[in-house]
Scaffold this motif. Structure first.
Motif, PDB file in Angstrom:
ATOM      1  N   ALA A  38       0.834  -1.202   0.000  1.00  0.00           N
ATOM      2  CA  ALA A  38       0.000   0.000   0.000  1.00  0.00           C
ATOM      3  C   ALA A  38       0.870   1.254   0.000  1.00  0.00           C
ATOM      4  N   ASP A  39       1.951   1.236   0.760  1.00  0.00           N
ATOM      5  CA  ASP A  39       2.861   2.375   0.793  1.00  0.00           C
ATOM      6  C   ASP A  39       3.532   2.569  -0.565  1.00  0.00           C
ATOM      7  N   GLY A  41       2.257   1.733  -3.436  1.00  0.00           N
ATOM      8  CA  GLY A  41       1.241   2.262  -4.341  1.00  0.00           C
ATOM      9  C   GLY A  41       1.083   3.766  -4.213  1.00  0.00           C
ATOM     10  N   ARG A  42       1.150   4.266  -2.986  1.00  0.00           N
ATOM     11  CA  ARG A  42       1.057   5.719  -2.790  1.00  0.00           C
ATOM     12  C   ARG A  42       2.258   6.437  -3.398  1.00  0.00           C
ATOM     13  N   ASP A  43       3.445   5.846  -3.242  1.00  0.00           N
ATOM     14  CA  ASP A  43       4.637   6.460  -3.835  1.00  0.00           C
ATOM     15  C   ASP A  43       4.551   6.489  -5.359  1.00  0.00           C
ATOM     16  N   ALA A  45       1.792   6.504  -7.171  1.00  0.00           N
ATOM     17  CA  ALA A  45       0.794   7.495  -7.572  1.00  0.00           C
ATOM     18  C   ALA A  45       1.389   8.902  -7.533  1.00  0.00           C
ATOM     19  N   ARG A  46       2.221   9.142  -6.530  1.00  0.00           N
ATOM     20  CA  ARG A  46       2.894  10.446  -6.450  1.00  0.00           C
ATOM     21  C   ARG A  46       3.874  10.608  -7.606  1.00  0.00           C
ATOM     22  N   ALA A  64       0.615   1.536  -9.627  1.00  0.00           N
ATOM     23  CA  ALA A  64       0.063   1.910  -8.322  1.00  0.00           C
ATOM     24  C   ALA A  64      -1.223   1.136  -8.033  1.00  0.00           C
ATOM     25  N   GLN A  68      -1.898  -1.538  -4.877  1.00  0.00           N
ATOM     26  CA  GLN A  68      -3.023  -1.455  -3.945  1.00  0.00           C
ATOM     27  C   GLN A  68      -3.837  -2.743  -3.948  1.00  0.00           C
TER      28      GLN A  68
END
Length: 245
Positions: A38-39, A41-43, A45-46, A64, A68
């Motif tokens: 999950a972490d 995926g956030r990176d 997306a950024r 991403a 997730q």
């Protein structure tokens, strides 16, 4: 590109089999993998928001979404296993059987696309090899084994697209980026290993203090207690209430 375990993971196969044999430890590892995915995926997306390359933006967003989905799958299976176990702790061996690292060692905002791609390629390659090794030792848990097999299909795509995007660079620049990313991963692995060893040494020192230093103090305290009179101590003689002048 079909992911296969690395030579090191093949040599460590008996150790991996032991680590994943405990259902409670298996559940906690899957939940930890879910947090990491999950972490990551956030990176990603950024990274998709920051890149100016439309092709990379589309690939990062897809990546991403995959991360997730992997997090959801790991978390669901981890909760299923945990629900069937009693509250019992076991040696986790997280540094011996890690999951995917993703971009946890980089600041996405401070890196160029080439650096992110090189780091992602090496990370996905290492994670795919480890997941393939874990799947091979999960004969007693076909559901978790099938979960890793499903995730490995996405990992193969991630390895392929990062390799193809890196191929757009010149051979010299591509080699430099991979060398830098490999150095960063080795340094991060060293720090994780050093932290784990430091934790183990700290626990060992505490045990040595408990068993070697505490008993002598306890014996001295008992010896001192035997020399003390039983009951209340007699009151001191009253001091005359006279001025010193």
């Amino acid at each position: 590109m079909h992911p296969v375990p690395s030579t090191v993971d093949r040599l460590l196969k008996p150790l991996h089999r032991w680590i994943w044999s405990d259902p409670g430890r298996r559940a906690r590892k899957l939940l930890r993998f879910a947090e990491t995915e999950a972490d990551g995926g956030r990176d990603l997306a950024r990274a998709a928001e920051l890149t100016r390359d439309p092709v990379l933006r589309r690939l990062y967003f897809r990546h991403a979404g995959d991360e997730q989905r992997h997090a959801d799958l790991f978390a669901r299976r981890g909760r299923e296993l945990l629900a069937t176990q009693t509250a019992r702790r076991a040696f986790e061996a997280n540094w011996l059987a890690p999951g995917e690292r993703g971009l946890d060692d980089l600041r996405v905002e401070d890196e160029a696309d080439e650096t992110l791609l090189a780091f992602l390629h090496l990370s996905e390659q290492a994670a795919a090899g480890r997941f393939a090794a874990y799947a091979e030792v999960l004969d007693a848990d076909p559901q978790t084994r099938a979960l890793f097999a499903r995730i490995l299909e996405d990992e193969a795509f991630h390895m392929t697209y990062t390799r193809k995007q890196l191929a757009r660079l010149s051979p010299r620049k591509q080699g430099l980026r991979l060398w830098q990313a490999r150095g960063a991963r080795i340094w991060s692995a060293y720090l994780r290993l050093a932290s784990a060893v430091a934790g183990m040494l700290g626990r060992l020192l505490l045990l040595l203090q408990y068993f070697l230093l505490l008993p002598p103090f306890a014996l001295l305290a008992k010896r001192s207690a035997r020399s003390e009179p039983v009951g209340f101590a007699p009151a001191r003689r009253p001091v005359p209430m006279k001025s010193q002048y």
